[in-house]
Design a protein around this motif. Structure first.
Motif, mmCIF file in Angstrom:
data_model
loop_
_atom_site.group_PDB
_atom_site.id
_atom_site.type_symbol
_atom_site.label_atom_id
_atom_site.label_comp_id
_atom_site.label_asym_id
_atom_site.label_seq_id
_atom_site.Cartn_x
_atom_site.Cartn_y
_atom_site.Cartn_z
ATOM 1 N N GLU A 48 0.823 -1.213 0.000
ATOM 2 C CA GLU A 48 0.000 0.000 0.000
ATOM 3 C C GLU A 48 0.854 1.258 0.000
ATOM 4 O OE1 GLU A 48 -0.234 -2.399 2.288
ATOM 5 O OE2 GLU A 48 -2.341 -3.000 2.615
ATOM 6 N N ALA A 232 -10.150 5.207 -0.433
ATOM 7 C CA ALA A 232 -10.260 4.085 0.501
ATOM 8 C C ALA A 232 -10.750 2.848 -0.244
ATOM 9 C CB ALA A 232 -11.222 4.442 1.629
ATOM 10 N N GLY A 236 -8.247 -0.143 -0.888
ATOM 11 C CA GLY A 236 -8.681 -1.269 -0.061
ATOM 12 C C GLY A 236 -9.329 -2.411 -0.805
ATOM 13 N N SER A 359 -6.291 8.014 3.063
ATOM 14 C CA SER A 359 -6.976 6.723 2.950
ATOM 15 C C SER A 359 -6.029 5.557 3.162
ATOM 16 C CB SER A 359 -7.635 6.596 1.575
ATOM 17 O OG SER A 359 -8.495 7.669 1.318
ATOM 18 N N SER A 360 -4.904 5.578 2.437
ATOM 19 C CA SER A 360 -3.993 4.433 2.497
ATOM 20 C C SER A 360 -3.362 4.287 3.876
ATOM 21 C CB SER A 360 -2.915 4.552 1.420
ATOM 22 O OG SER A 360 -2.234 5.781 1.510
ATOM 23 N N LEU A 363 -5.979 2.840 6.180
ATOM 24 C CA LEU A 363 -6.220 1.431 5.897
ATOM 25 C C LEU A 363 -5.145 0.531 6.490
ATOM 26 C CD1 LEU A 363 -7.476 1.595 2.196
ATOM 27 C CD2 LEU A 363 -8.766 0.748 4.157
ATOM 28 N N GLY A 366 -6.141 -0.647 9.744
ATOM 29 C CA GLY A 366 -7.351 -1.456 9.791
ATOM 30 C C GLY A 366 -7.053 -2.932 9.992
ATOM 31 N N MET A 374 -12.305 -0.242 5.334
ATOM 32 C CA MET A 374 -12.604 0.440 4.079
ATOM 33 C C MET A 374 -13.945 1.150 4.126
ATOM 34 S SD MET A 374 -12.859 -1.168 0.211
ATOM 35 C CE MET A 374 -14.516 -1.889 0.444
#
Length: 397
Positions: A48, A232, A236, A359-360, A363, A366, A374
Motif C-alpha cells: 500500500e 479508501a 482497499g 486513505s492508504s 487502511l 485497519g 474500508m
C-alpha cells in the motif's frame, strides 16, 4: 468563451489527448491493483505504501508545477513531466525491493502529476463555467476507460509475465503521450509586459489568496473529502475482493470496472444536467446520494447482513457519483479564479489526490483484508463531503 477560444484545435483531438492526460493518475495506480497481493509477497513489505508514496509526491509536486505553468505556459511542464514519468516507470520495472519501488514511484509521480492538473487548466483556459463543466464531464466519460481497462490489462499481464512488465507498459504509454503533446496548442498566453516581468515567486503567492477564498475552497474541500472515501475503495478493494472474498485476481478488474461504468453513465447524465441545474445544486445531491449509500453499507456490515452482492451494489452507487462530484466541483472552483487557473488546478489536484494518502495510511491501521476499515473510512468522509456541500450555502455565480 475565454480569450483563447480561437486557439482551440479540433474537438476530437482535444478530447482524446486531454482525457488521456486526465487518466494518467488512474492508470498509474489502477493497472497494478490486481498485482498488489503478489507484490506484497514478492517485495516483503506493505505494498500500500507504493500508492501512498506516489500520491504524496503527486500532490506536493503539483503545487510546484501549477504556478510554473501560469508563468511559462502549459506545454513545457507537460513535456518535462512525461520524461520524468517514463524514467520513473523504468525504475519501478527494475525494482527488486519495496524501498526501491517506493523511491521510483515518487519519481514517477513527479512527472505524472503534470498531466491531469494541466489538462484541467487547459479546459479552463479554453472554456467558460458551464462549457468547462460539460467538457470535464465528457473527459471523465472518456478517461473512465483507463480505470476499466487498467486492472483488466494488469490481470492479464500477470498471466503471461510478472508485475514488472506492468511498469514497462507504463513507460511505453508515457513515451506515446510525450509525442501526443506536440499536437496540443499552448492555451495559456502571457499577454502583457507586466505579466512577463512578474517574478515567478509571485505566482507561488497565489496559493495564499486561493486558501483565503472561501467560495473557491468550499468546492475544493467537498471534493477532497469525497476522494478520501474514493481512495479508501481504490486502495482497499484489492485485498477485500481478492483476499477476503476470494475473487480471482484476473476477475477483480471486472468488479472494479463496474464502478467506472457507473461513472461513465452518470457523466453522460451530468453533461446534460449542467445546462439546466446550477453546479452547486448538483454537487449537493451527488454527495448526499454517496453518503446514504455508505451509511447503508455501515448498517449492513455491523448488523451482520453484509454480502458480496450488497457490497458491490452500494459501492457502485457511491462511486458512480464521482461523475457529478468531480466535474461540478472542479468547474465551479476554477470559475471563481480564472486568472490563476494553473495554480488553482494544482491546489485542487494536490488536495484531491493527496487525499489518497489519508486513505492508504488509515487502511494500514485497519483489520487486514476485512471490509470494515474500508467502508468505515468511506462512510465518514462521504458524510463530511456532503456536509460541506450543504452547509454553508454555496454562492451561485
Amino acid at each position: 468563451m475565454n480569450q483563447n477560444t480561437k486557439e482551440k484545435p479540433s474537438k476530437l483531438l482535444l478530447l482524446l489527448v486531454l482525457s488521456a492526460l486526465m487518466a494518467f493518475t488512474s492508470l498509474s495506480i489502477d493497472i497494478y491493483l490486481p498485482a498488489m497481493p503478489v507484490m506484497q509477497i514478492d517485495l516483503k513489505g506493505h505494498v500500500e505504501l507504493t500508492i501512498t508514496s506516489f500520491l504524496m509526491a503527486f500532490s506536493v509536486a503539483q503545487l510546484i508545477w501549477g504556478p510554473i505553468s501560469d508563468y511559462i505556459g502549459r506545454k513545457k511542464p507537460l513535456f518535462i513531466g512525461m520524461i520524468l514519468f517514463v524514467i520513473g516507470s523504468i525504475g519501478c520495472a527494475l525494482s527488486q525491493t519495496i524501498d526501491h519501488i517506493i523511491f521510483w514511484r515518487i519519481f514517477q509521480a513527479l512527472g505524472a502529476c503534470t498531466a491531469p492538473m494541466l489538462a484541467r487548466a487547459m479546459v479552463r483556459d479554453l472554456y467558460d463555467r458551464v462549457e468547462a463543466a460539460q467538457m470535464l464531464s465528457t473527459l471523465m466519460l472518456i478517461m473512465a476507460i483507463a480505470p476499466i481497462l487498467g486492472p483488466l490489462i494488469g490481470g492479464q499481464i500477470l498471466k503471461l509475465s510478472s508485475w514488472h512488465a506492468i511498469f514497462w507498459l507504463l513507460a511505453m504509454i508515457g513515451m506515446i503521450m510525450f509525442l501526443c503533446i506536440f499536437k496540443l496548442p499552448e492555451t495559456h498566453l502571457v499577454k502583457t509586459q507586466q505579466q512577463k516581468n512578474m517574478p515567478i515567486r509571485q505566482a507561488f503567492l497565489n496559493y495564499g489568496h486561493l486558501l483565503k477564498n472561501w467560495l473557491f475552497m468550499r468546492y475544493v474541500l467537498s471534493l477532497t473529502a469525497f476522494y478520501v472515501a474514493a481512495y479508501a475503495f481504490i486502495v482497499g478493494s484489492p485485498l477485500v475482493y481478492i483476499s477476503y472474498y476470494h475473487i480471482d485476481s484476473q476477475h477483480y478488474g471486472w468488479l472494479f470496472g463496474l464502478n467506472i461504468v457507473g461513472v461513465m453513465l452518470v457523466s453522460i447524465i451530468n453533461k446534460k444536467l449542467v445546462k439546466h441545474v446550477a453546479l452547486h445544486i448538483l454537487l449537493k445531491w451527488a454527495t448526499t446520494i454517496s453518503m446514504v449509500a455508505m451509511l447503508i453499507l455501515i448498517y449492513l456490515f455491523f448488523s451482520g447482513h453484509m454480502t458480496l452482492l450488497r457490497l458491490v451494489i452500494f459501492l457502485f452507487i457511491f462511486f458512480s457519483m464521482n461523475g457529478v462530484v468531480a466535474a461540478t466541483s472542479i468547474a465551479a472552483a476554477l470559475d471563481m479564479v480564472p486568472q490563476t487557473a494553473g495554480s488553482a488546478s494544482a491546489l485542487i489536484g494536490s488536495m484531491q489526490y493527496g487525499s489518497g494518502v489519508i486513505s492508504s495510511l488509515l487502511l494500514t491501521l485497519g483489520k487486514g483484508d476485512s471490509p470494515q476499515a474500508m467502508i468505515v473510512i468511506m462512510a465518514i468522509f462521504a458524510t463530511v463531503s456532503a456536509f460541506i456541500a450543504w452547509f454553508p450555502q454555496y454562492h451561485s455565480k
